[in-house]
Design a protein around this motif. Structure first.
Motif, PDB file in Angstrom:
ATOM      1  N   LYS A 195      71.052 118.151  49.609  1.00 46.75           N
ATOM      2  CA  LYS A 195      71.132 119.227  48.626  1.00 46.75           C
ATOM      3  C   LYS A 195      71.331 120.577  49.301  1.00 46.75           C
ATOM      4  CE  LYS A 195      68.267 117.164  45.009  1.00 46.75           C
ATOM      5  NZ  LYS A 195      67.023 117.325  44.229  1.00 46.75           N
ATOM      6  N   GLU A 220      78.988 122.122  37.239  1.00 47.60           N
ATOM      7  CA  GLU A 220      77.798 121.288  37.065  1.00 47.60           C
ATOM      8  C   GLU A 220      76.597 121.881  37.785  1.00 47.60           C
ATOM      9  OE1 GLU A 220      78.662 117.228  38.164  1.00 47.60           O
ATOM     10  OE2 GLU A 220      80.340 117.123  36.755  1.00 47.60           O
ATOM     11  N   SER A 251      73.379 122.712  35.708  1.00 47.80           N
ATOM     12  CA  SER A 251      72.298 121.728  35.861  1.00 47.80           C
ATOM     13  C   SER A 251      71.571 121.796  37.192  1.00 47.80           C
ATOM     14  CB  SER A 251      72.865 120.313  35.701  1.00 47.80           C
ATOM     15  OG  SER A 251      73.535 120.173  34.478  1.00 47.80           O
ATOM     16  N   SER A 279      71.774 117.894  42.067  1.00 50.98           N
ATOM     17  CA  SER A 279      71.058 116.624  42.024  1.00 50.98           C
ATOM     18  C   SER A 279      71.506 115.758  43.193  1.00 50.98           C
ATOM     19  CB  SER A 279      71.347 115.900  40.705  1.00 50.98           C
ATOM     20  OG  SER A 279      72.711 115.493  40.673  1.00 50.98           O
ATOM     21  N   ASN A 280      70.723 114.738  43.484  1.00 57.87           N
ATOM     22  CA  ASN A 280      71.120 113.793  44.532  1.00 57.87           C
ATOM     23  C   ASN A 280      72.434 113.118  44.164  1.00 57.87           C
ATOM     24  OD1 ASN A 280      68.968 114.265  46.269  1.00 57.87           O
ATOM     25  ND2 ASN A 280      67.656 112.815  45.179  1.00 57.87           N
TER      26      ASN A 280
END
Length: 150
Positions: A40, A93, A97, A100-101
Protein backbone atom coordinates in the motif's frame (compact mmCIF):
# COMPACT_ATOMS: atom_id res chain seq x y z
CA UNK A 1 13.32 -11.20 -9.75
CA UNK A 2 9.72 -11.14 -10.91
CA UNK A 3 10.29 -9.85 -14.43
CA UNK A 4 13.85 -9.26 -15.46
CA UNK A 5 14.94 -6.81 -18.14
CA UNK A 6 16.77 -8.49 -20.98
CA UNK A 7 18.70 -6.68 -23.67
CA UNK A 8 16.64 -8.59 -26.24
CA UNK A 9 13.71 -6.32 -25.19
CA UNK A 10 15.66 -3.23 -26.25
CA UNK A 11 14.21 -1.05 -28.98
CA UNK A 12 17.63 0.31 -29.82
CA UNK A 13 16.90 3.92 -28.85
CA UNK A 14 18.88 4.69 -25.68
CA UNK A 15 16.30 6.96 -24.02
CA UNK A 16 13.39 4.58 -24.66
CA UNK A 17 15.40 1.61 -23.43
CA UNK A 18 16.43 3.55 -20.31
CA UNK A 19 12.77 4.37 -19.65
CA UNK A 20 11.81 0.71 -20.08
CA UNK A 21 14.53 -0.43 -17.68
CA UNK A 22 13.24 2.06 -15.12
CA UNK A 23 9.72 0.68 -15.49
CA UNK A 24 11.00 -2.85 -14.88
CA UNK A 25 12.85 -1.63 -11.78
CA UNK A 26 9.71 0.08 -10.44
CA UNK A 27 7.70 -3.09 -10.94
CA UNK A 28 10.36 -5.03 -9.01
CA UNK A 29 10.16 -2.47 -6.21
CA UNK A 30 6.38 -2.87 -6.00
CA UNK A 31 6.62 -6.67 -5.93
CA UNK A 32 9.26 -6.55 -3.19
CA UNK A 33 7.08 -4.15 -1.19
CA UNK A 34 4.09 -6.47 -1.55
CA UNK A 35 6.25 -9.36 -0.33
CA UNK A 36 7.28 -7.28 2.69
CA UNK A 37 3.69 -6.31 3.48
CA UNK A 38 4.25 -2.69 2.36
CA UNK A 39 2.46 -2.72 -0.98
CA UNK A 40 0.00 0.00 0.00
CA UNK A 41 2.80 2.40 0.86
CA UNK A 42 4.64 1.69 -2.39
CA UNK A 43 1.53 2.01 -4.56
CA UNK A 44 1.26 5.79 -4.17
CA UNK A 45 4.92 6.21 -5.05
CA UNK A 46 4.50 3.99 -8.11
CA UNK A 47 1.39 5.81 -9.31
CA UNK A 48 3.18 9.16 -8.92
CA UNK A 49 6.03 7.83 -11.03
CA UNK A 50 3.62 6.42 -13.62
CA UNK A 51 1.77 9.73 -13.94
CA UNK A 52 4.97 11.38 -15.16
CA UNK A 53 6.31 8.30 -16.95
CA UNK A 54 3.36 7.76 -19.28
CA UNK A 55 3.37 11.39 -20.38
CA UNK A 56 7.09 11.51 -21.20
CA UNK A 57 7.58 7.95 -22.39
CA UNK A 58 4.48 7.75 -24.58
CA UNK A 59 5.29 11.15 -26.10
CA UNK A 60 8.83 9.98 -26.91
CA UNK A 61 7.70 6.68 -28.39
CA UNK A 62 4.89 8.17 -30.45
CA UNK A 63 7.26 10.78 -31.87
CA UNK A 64 9.63 8.00 -32.92
CA UNK A 65 6.70 6.19 -34.57
CA UNK A 66 5.90 9.33 -36.59
CA UNK A 67 9.52 10.00 -37.46
CA UNK A 68 10.07 6.44 -38.72
CA UNK A 69 6.61 6.02 -40.30
CA UNK A 70 5.84 3.01 -38.15
CA UNK A 71 2.86 1.21 -39.73
CA UNK A 72 1.46 0.01 -36.36
CA UNK A 73 1.63 3.47 -34.78
CA UNK A 74 -2.14 3.85 -34.43
CA UNK A 75 -2.55 0.48 -32.72
CA UNK A 76 0.40 1.29 -30.47
CA UNK A 77 -1.04 4.72 -29.58
CA UNK A 78 -4.37 3.10 -28.64
CA UNK A 79 -2.54 0.66 -26.34
CA UNK A 80 -0.95 3.68 -24.64
CA UNK A 81 -4.39 5.24 -24.20
CA UNK A 82 -5.73 2.02 -22.66
CA UNK A 83 -3.01 2.05 -19.99
CA UNK A 84 -3.65 5.73 -19.31
CA UNK A 85 -7.36 5.00 -18.79
CA UNK A 86 -6.54 2.10 -16.44
CA UNK A 87 -4.25 4.32 -14.40
CA UNK A 88 -6.91 7.05 -14.24
CA UNK A 89 -9.44 4.47 -13.03
CA UNK A 90 -7.04 3.31 -10.31
CA UNK A 91 -6.46 6.92 -9.26
CA UNK A 92 -10.22 7.49 -9.09
CA UNK A 93 -10.71 4.39 -6.95
CA UNK A 94 -8.00 5.53 -4.55
CA UNK A 95 -9.61 8.96 -4.25
CA UNK A 96 -13.04 7.52 -3.49
CA UNK A 97 -12.21 4.37 -1.51
CA UNK A 98 -8.60 4.60 -0.40
CA UNK A 99 -5.95 1.98 -1.08
CA UNK A 100 -6.88 -1.65 -0.58
CA UNK A 101 -4.77 -4.78 -0.85
CA UNK A 102 -6.87 -5.75 -3.87
CA UNK A 103 -5.97 -2.47 -5.57
CA UNK A 104 -2.28 -3.10 -4.95
CA UNK A 105 -2.60 -6.54 -6.52
CA UNK A 106 -4.61 -5.18 -9.47
CA UNK A 107 -1.96 -2.51 -10.08
CA UNK A 108 0.79 -5.11 -9.94
CA UNK A 109 -1.13 -7.29 -12.40
CA UNK A 110 -1.77 -4.34 -14.74
CA UNK A 111 1.89 -3.37 -14.72
CA UNK A 112 3.04 -6.97 -15.17
CA UNK A 113 0.72 -7.41 -18.16
CA UNK A 114 1.99 -4.12 -19.61
CA UNK A 115 5.61 -5.23 -19.28
CA UNK A 116 4.98 -8.59 -20.90
CA UNK A 117 2.53 -7.58 -23.62
CA UNK A 118 3.59 -4.07 -24.49
CA UNK A 119 7.26 -3.59 -23.62
CA UNK A 120 8.40 -7.15 -24.37
CA UNK A 121 5.98 -7.51 -27.29
CA UNK A 122 4.79 -4.41 -29.13
CA UNK A 123 7.77 -2.22 -28.30
CA UNK A 124 10.10 -5.04 -29.21
CA UNK A 125 8.41 -5.28 -32.61
CA UNK A 126 9.04 -1.58 -33.10
CA UNK A 127 12.72 -2.18 -32.33
CA UNK A 128 12.79 -4.98 -34.92
CA UNK A 129 11.15 -2.61 -37.39
CA UNK A 130 13.86 -0.01 -36.74
CA UNK A 131 16.68 -2.53 -37.01
CA UNK A 132 15.19 -3.86 -40.24
CA UNK A 133 15.48 -0.43 -41.88
CA UNK A 134 11.81 0.33 -41.22
CA UNK A 135 11.46 3.90 -42.45
CA UNK A 136 13.82 3.40 -45.37
CA UNK A 137 11.95 0.25 -46.43
CA UNK A 138 8.62 2.10 -46.38
CA UNK A 139 10.02 5.06 -48.31
CA UNK A 140 11.41 2.68 -50.95
CA UNK A 141 8.02 1.00 -51.29
CA UNK A 142 6.23 4.33 -51.48
CA UNK A 143 8.68 5.51 -54.12
CA UNK A 144 7.89 2.38 -56.13
CA UNK A 145 4.18 3.32 -56.13
CA UNK A 146 3.09 0.77 -53.53
CA UNK A 147 0.00 1.57 -51.45
CA UNK A 148 0.98 2.02 -47.82
CA UNK A 149 -1.41 2.89 -45.03
CA UNK A 150 0.24 5.00 -42.34
Amino acid sequence: MFVEWKESYAVGIDEVDRQHRELFARFETLMNAIGAGKGKEELLSLLGFLDDYVIAHFRDEEELHRTHHYPDAGFHREAHAVLQRKLATLRGEIETSGISNLMVIQTGRTLFNWLVDHVCGRDRHFGEFLRGGGAERIEALAGAGAEIEL
